[in-house]
Design an enzyme around this catalytic site. Sequence first.
Site, PDB file in Angstrom:
ATOM      1  N   ARG A  83       0.835  -1.203   0.000  1.00  0.00           N
ATOM      2  CA  ARG A  83       0.000   0.000   0.000  1.00  0.00           C
ATOM      3  C   ARG A  83       0.870   1.253   0.000  1.00  0.00           C
ATOM      4  NH1 ARG A  83      -4.714   0.055   4.270  1.00  0.00           N
ATOM      5  NH2 ARG A  83      -5.374   1.782   2.935  1.00  0.00           N
TER       6      ARG A  83
ATOM      7  N   CYS B  39      -1.299   5.752   9.143  1.00  0.00           N
ATOM      8  CA  CYS B  39      -1.581   4.495   8.443  1.00  0.00           C
ATOM      9  C   CYS B  39      -2.695   4.788   7.444  1.00  0.00           C
ATOM     10  CB  CYS B  39      -1.950   3.391   9.425  1.00  0.00           C
ATOM     11  SG  CYS B  39      -3.385   3.761  10.456  1.00  0.00           S
TER      12      CYS B  39
END
Length: 281
Positions: free
Chosen positions: A178, A236
């Site tokens: 990611r 995150c």
Amino acid sequence: MPEALIDAATLRNRLDEHTPTVILDVRWKLGDDRGHEHYVDGHIPGALYADINQDLAAPASAAAGRHALPAIDDLTQSLQRWGIHPDSTVVVYDDNASQSAARAWWLLRWAGIGDVRVLDGGLSAWRDAGNRLETGEQTAADTGTATAVAGALPTWDIDAVARRGPDVLLVDARAGERYRGETEPVDPRPGHIPGALSAPTADNVDADGRFLPADRLRSRFTGLGIGDAKEVVVYCGSGVTAAHELLALELAGFEAALFPGSWSQWSADAERPAAVGENPR
């Protein structure tokens, strides 16, 4: 063991000795919103369910992110519904290497609750020790008296992150794929905030989902250059697994702040730049 963690044997002893302990089941995973169902099917005796979306975050929005910090009055209501008092010991756990339990640990600490511990290894550690589960819904024995007070732990907002100087290290706690922009399962754009360092939370734990020893965590973060930064800010996808990184950093002896909006807030603003690939920039 550091006070931020508790092992299954110690928790079992507290329950056997009837030592007052508030236990919160924080089961939740990205792609699995059936945490409450799993809780009802079987949980640590006396545990209450804490919902990531309803109890530990404000409603999702592009402006604030998928798991923005809850309103302080709402959090106070949750604390009191869970029977938490100012001097309570609170134990939180999940079944996903503590990735969502750490959010509860961080949020309650941020709100001024001093004694909050993560069950190291989570529900698996409890089961592996031969302990029983109970089923059904639980409620607190009494109404708590704790009042949430924001700001006991540091946070950075999106504009502060954008303005940060070169002596501030920004850490991306998501999975490497990611961060690199190879996949993005939920947020508007792939990639990472330019200049952020990749430090996936999966590397904080062993194969059983227990946190690595403090010296190994310290070596990991020192190797990433975290010890050289004046300040460290962690993000995150939505501020959940970043709390796991903050817990690992605390165990290693480092201080860091949370960017609660994280990539979900940053990537929703088309004017904010994004980087892809291994290079932080």
